[in-house]
Design a protein around this motif. Structure first.
Motif, PDB file in Angstrom:
ATOM      1  N   GLU A 177       0.834  -1.205   0.000  1.00  0.00           N
ATOM      2  CA  GLU A 177       0.000   0.000   0.000  1.00  0.00           C
ATOM      3  C   GLU A 177       0.868   1.255   0.000  1.00  0.00           C
ATOM      4  OE1 GLU A 177      -2.985   0.191  -0.599  1.00  0.00           O
ATOM      5  OE2 GLU A 177      -4.062  -1.586   0.082  1.00  0.00           O
ATOM      6  N   TRP A 178       1.966   1.221   0.749  1.00  0.00           N
ATOM      7  CA  TRP A 178       2.885   2.361   0.766  1.00  0.00           C
ATOM      8  C   TRP A 178       3.532   2.550  -0.603  1.00  0.00           C
ATOM      9  CZ3 TRP A 178       8.314   1.805   0.234  1.00  0.00           C
ATOM     10  CH2 TRP A 178       9.047   3.000   0.358  1.00  0.00           C
ATOM     11  N   LEU A 179       3.976   1.440  -1.214  1.00  0.00           N
ATOM     12  CA  LEU A 179       4.674   1.530  -2.491  1.00  0.00           C
ATOM     13  C   LEU A 179       3.751   2.055  -3.590  1.00  0.00           C
ATOM     14  CD1 LEU A 179       7.559   0.800  -3.540  1.00  0.00           C
ATOM     15  CD2 LEU A 179       6.569  -1.337  -4.386  1.00  0.00           C
ATOM     16  N   PHE A 180       2.487   1.603  -3.575  1.00  0.00           N
ATOM     17  CA  PHE A 180       1.542   2.033  -4.598  1.00  0.00           C
ATOM     18  C   PHE A 180       0.936   3.407  -4.282  1.00  0.00           C
ATOM     19  CE2 PHE A 180       1.840  -2.294  -5.913  1.00  0.00           C
ATOM     20  CZ  PHE A 180       1.380  -2.360  -7.212  1.00  0.00           C
ATOM     21  N   GLU A 182       2.388   6.267  -2.897  1.00  0.00           N
ATOM     22  CA  GLU A 182       3.160   7.499  -3.011  1.00  0.00           C
ATOM     23  C   GLU A 182       4.429   7.230  -3.814  1.00  0.00           C
ATOM     24  OE1 GLU A 182       5.760   8.245   0.740  1.00  0.00           O
ATOM     25  OE2 GLU A 182       3.842   7.501   1.493  1.00  0.00           O
ATOM     26  N   ASP A 183       5.099   8.294  -4.220  1.00  0.00           N
ATOM     27  CA  ASP A 183       6.343   8.147  -4.961  1.00  0.00           C
ATOM     28  C   ASP A 183       7.462   7.824  -3.978  1.00  0.00           C
ATOM     29  OD1 ASP A 183       8.466   8.160  -6.652  1.00  0.00           O
ATOM     30  OD2 ASP A 183       8.300  10.254  -7.255  1.00  0.00           O
ATOM     31  N   ALA A 184       7.847   6.555  -3.963  1.00  0.00           N
ATOM     32  CA  ALA A 184       8.857   6.104  -3.008  1.00  0.00           C
ATOM     33  C   ALA A 184      10.281   6.270  -3.520  1.00  0.00           C
ATOM     34  CB  ALA A 184       8.612   4.635  -2.670  1.00  0.00           C
ATOM     35  N   THR A 185      10.441   6.826  -4.721  1.00  0.00           N
ATOM     36  CA  THR A 185      11.772   6.993  -5.290  1.00  0.00           C
ATOM     37  C   THR A 185      12.667   7.794  -4.352  1.00  0.00           C
ATOM     38  OG1 THR A 185      10.808   6.993  -7.509  1.00  0.00           O
ATOM     39  CG2 THR A 185      13.061   7.795  -7.291  1.00  0.00           C
ATOM     40  N   GLY A 186      13.864   7.279  -4.107  1.00  0.00           N
ATOM     41  CA  GLY A 186      14.819   7.943  -3.238  1.00  0.00           C
ATOM     42  C   GLY A 186      14.756   7.512  -1.791  1.00  0.00           C
ATOM     43  N   THR A 187      13.749   6.732  -1.406  1.00  0.00           N
ATOM     44  CA  THR A 187      13.629   6.281  -0.024  1.00  0.00           C
ATOM     45  C   THR A 187      14.762   5.331   0.328  1.00  0.00           C
ATOM     46  OG1 THR A 187      11.219   6.452  -0.125  1.00  0.00           O
ATOM     47  CG2 THR A 187      12.152   5.114   1.654  1.00  0.00           C
TER      48      THR A 187
END
Length: 350
Positions: A177-180, A182-187
């Motif tokens: 749910e977190w990955l889908f 928001e934009d997780a790029t750079g985490t």
């Protein structure tokens, strides 16, 4: 602090600086061949008993605790951290190996790629290079989300600083749910591994039979890449049965077609559609991908019933997916596939 592990093959001492790692990960980092499968609390394979000392159980309700005798001190090593010196009894034969022990590594999410409505793959750029065997997995930890998630590597390189994983969105699933969402790029994330024993061994493996469903294709993609690149299919054959609900749910179709082409006809790929009839004999975008209706283990059973006699004596069966699918696929490989139990390697995802 010292952690003493009593096993069927003797005692081992681990000197841990703090309680940052679970008993399982601390032992694996020390080179011990402790028993495990999922390493995330689902299966119960890493069962042990606390004989002395104080420990912290991070997930008392983990599915793998169902068979534990809590009143006798049973714990899951993958969920338990030592608070001080302790004595742990592990009901297994354990050895110590000096090479390629799993370790804690860090990286950041570098790339996200939506594959269909509820499947996404992502690339992690590692701070240090990592070596892994095709078919292995990492336990991924994300800041702010409790617990680790096990994901198999999709890619394969003998040594690499980039790992690709695939995730299926599940309602209520914290990581997906977190990955889908928001934009997780750079985490920045933490990974532990590599882990897993359902690996490809080109020096001894012969024909390869794969039965998988959904995101279980991840580790099999890694195995296929290694097999094609190493020339394994010049002398052996491969059969892949990949289950999805509908044709719209299929992913990695182009990649699988390319692997089949690179195998020079030695690898056959069948998409099993469990919730709709196959619209044609082959995929609309590639004649190298066969289509068949039914649950993936039933599709595999029908095919293996006619081809098993031509499979080499060194054949290996690989299975990956949810527990019910894995259990059904193993029965097919033992029966219609005529494989002995010691030639079947599997990963169950809960």
């Amino acid at each position: 602090m010292s952690i003493i592990l009593q096993t069927k093959s003797g005692e081992f001492r681990i000197d841990a600086e703090d309680d940052s790692e679970t008993l399982l990960f601390a032992g694996l980092k020390a080179g011990l061949t402790l028993p495990y499968e999922c390493a995330t609390g689902s299966c119960g394979t890493c069962r042990a008993r606390v004989m002395r000392g104080d420990v912290n159980d991070a997930w008392p309700e983990a599915p793998g605790t169902r068979q534990l005798k809590r009143h006798k001190g049973d714990v899951l090593m993958c969920q338990t951290r030592a608070r001080g010196e302790c004595l742990i009894r592990v009901p297994a034969v354990v050895d110590r190996k000096s090479e390629n022990a799993p370790r804690r590594i860090t990286g950041k999410i570098d790339q996200l790629n939506r594959l269909n409505r509820d499947v996404m793959d992502f690339v992690v750029a590692l701070e240090d290079e990592s070596a892994f065997a095709a078919g292995q997995f990492m336990v991924v930890n994300v800041p702010g989300l409790a617990g680790g998630r096990a994901y198999s590597m999709v890619n394969y390189e003998p040594q690499t600083d980039r790992l690709r994983f695939v995730v299926k969105r599940k309602p209520g699933g914290g990581f997906s749910e977190w990955l889908f969402g928001e934009d997780a790029t750079g985490t920045k994330i933490s990974l532990f591994g590599p882990l897993g024993k359902a690996t490809f061994q080109p020096a001894t493996d012969g024909d390869l039979i794969f039965i998988t469903g959904g995101s279980g294709i991840a580790g099999i993609m890694s195995i296929l890449e290694h097999a094609v690149r190493s020339g394994h299919f010049s002398a052996s054959r491969g059969q892949l049965f990949f289950g999805v609900r509908t044709l719209e749910d299929a992913f990695y179709v182009q990649e699988l077609a390319a692997l089949a082409e690179r195998s020079n006809g030695a690898l056959s790929v069948t998409l099993a559609l469990s919730h709709e009839a196959a619209p044609s004999n082959t995929h609309p975008t590639s004649d190298l991908i066969q289509l068949s209706g039914g649950f993936v283990h039933d599709v595999a059973a029908r095919s293996l019933a006619t081809t098993a006699q031509s499979v080499s004596d060194e054949a290996i069966g690989f299975v990956a997916g949810p527990p019910a699918m894995v259990d059904g696929a193993i029965r097919v490989l033992l029966g219609d596939g005529n494989l002995p139990p010691d030639r079947i390697r599997y990963d169950k995802f809960s």
